[in-house]
Design an enzyme around this catalytic site. Structure first.
Site, PDB file in Angstrom:
ATOM      1  CE  LYS A   1      -4.257  -1.690   1.898  1.00 40.06           C
ATOM      2  NZ  LYS A   1      -5.235  -1.694   2.980  1.00 40.06           N
TER       3      LYS A   1
ATOM      4  CG  ASP B   1      -8.824   0.616   2.975  1.00 46.43           C
ATOM      5  OD1 ASP B   1      -9.673  -0.425   2.611  1.00 46.43           O
ATOM      6  OD2 ASP B   1      -7.538   0.217   3.059  1.00 46.43           O
TER       7      ASP B   1
END
Ligand code: ATR
Length: 290
Positions: free
Chosen positions: A76, A112
């Site tokens: 990420k 997210d």
């Protein structure tokens, strides 16, 4: 069924994910969404062979015209320098869970963040709410930015208080240790740690700290019914299990890839099948009510 190969004369858009250990749940949700809308899309959970292969995998996305890809740990942050552009939210969080490919230009996003906000917004108004987020890792970071941006009065509690302080500085939040959990009042408590994952029997929130009418959200989705979710239900609080954030972050990806609103009910049914009843198993448990 979503076709693996396009019908003659039509094209097939490929999406997927880059992961060291692909899990079937993302593919299940996205494929169910494509099917529900009759889109000529498919989804491949690509397994990146080694951490060092990320750069090659990203080049592959561009070269093979893969439309979009979910990105999981440990990629990420590592993927940031490999992208052409960053959405402002992903740039501030410093982490990307989604890459969108527009004709060879790769843009990093972080769904997210919006996923956590949408999961809470299903049951409450975030602006002005006193929200305690427990944790200061990657997940907590995305949630903290999402809630701060939407005007929550945010407190971040972490076992390692220094980490809470540094994230709080970036999000105009208040930092605290875990003792803050019992020192509300909190309109909502979000467990953004991994506590409760696996056997689902441990909870980071003492049951006595949960009040009727509060919103209690867990990000742990394996199992969906964690001890925290059970305790929240027992205490008359509004419990949000980890599947809601997982669903809404996937919905955010779906919308970026397809440009269409995500068919939530179809995607949620696929999630429930995969989280509660993995393919091939018949354990007889019920689907979640959400
Ligand atoms: P993720 O990216 O999933 O958020 P992470 O970055 O490893 O994972 O962060 C894990 C979070 O869970 C951290 O906030 C961690 O607290 P510390 O920073 O103090 O380590 C928290 N955590 C994990 N296990 C915990 C436990 N047993 N008790 C309290 N907090 C825990």
């Amino acid at each position: 069924m979503t076709p693996l190969f396009p019908a003659p004369g039509s094209s097939l858009t490929v999406c997927g994910s880059l992961s060291l250990h692909p899990a079937p749940v993302g593919a299940a949700m996205h494929l169910a969404g494509y099917r529900a809308l009759g889109l000529s899309f498919t989804y491949v959970p690509f397994r990146v062979a080694r951490v060092a292969d990320l750069e090659g995998a990203v080049r592959g996305i561009r070269a093979l015209n893969v439309r979009g890809a979910g990105i999981s740990m440990p990629f990420k942050q590592a993927i940031l320098p490999l992208l052409d552009e960053l959405d402002p939210v992903a740039a501030r969080i410093g982490a990307v869970n989604t890459v969108v490919n527009d004709e060879g230009t790769l843009t990093g996003h972080n769904t997210d963040a919006i996923g956590s906000a949408r999961a809470l917004e299903e049951v409450m108004t975030i602006r002005g709410a006193r929200v305690l987020v427990i944790g200061a890792g990657g997940a907590a970071r995305a949630i903290a930015f999402a809630l701060a941006d939407r005007g929550a009065a945010l407190t971040l509690a972490n076992r390692d208080e220094d980490k809470a302080r540094s994230l709080a500085d970036e999000t105009s939040a208040t930092a605290a240790g875990l003792d803050a959990i019992s020192r509300g009042p909190w309109d909502a408590i979000v467990n953004a740690t991994s506590v409760g994952m696996g056997d689902g029997r441990t909870s980071i929130v003492p049951e006595e700290a949960i009040a009727a009418g509060q919103v209690i959200m867990d990000i742990v989705y394996k199992p969906l019914e964690t001890e925290l979710v059970r305790a929240a239900t027992r205490r008359g609080a509004r419990a949000i299990h980890g599947g809601r954030m997982l669903l809404h972050q996937a919905a955010g990806q779906f919308e970026l890839y397809t440009g269409q609103p995500a068919p939530l009910a179809a995607m949620d049914a696929a999630l429930a099948d995969h989280v509660i009843k993995p393919p091939g198993s018949h354990d007889g448990r019920d689907k979640p009510s959400s």
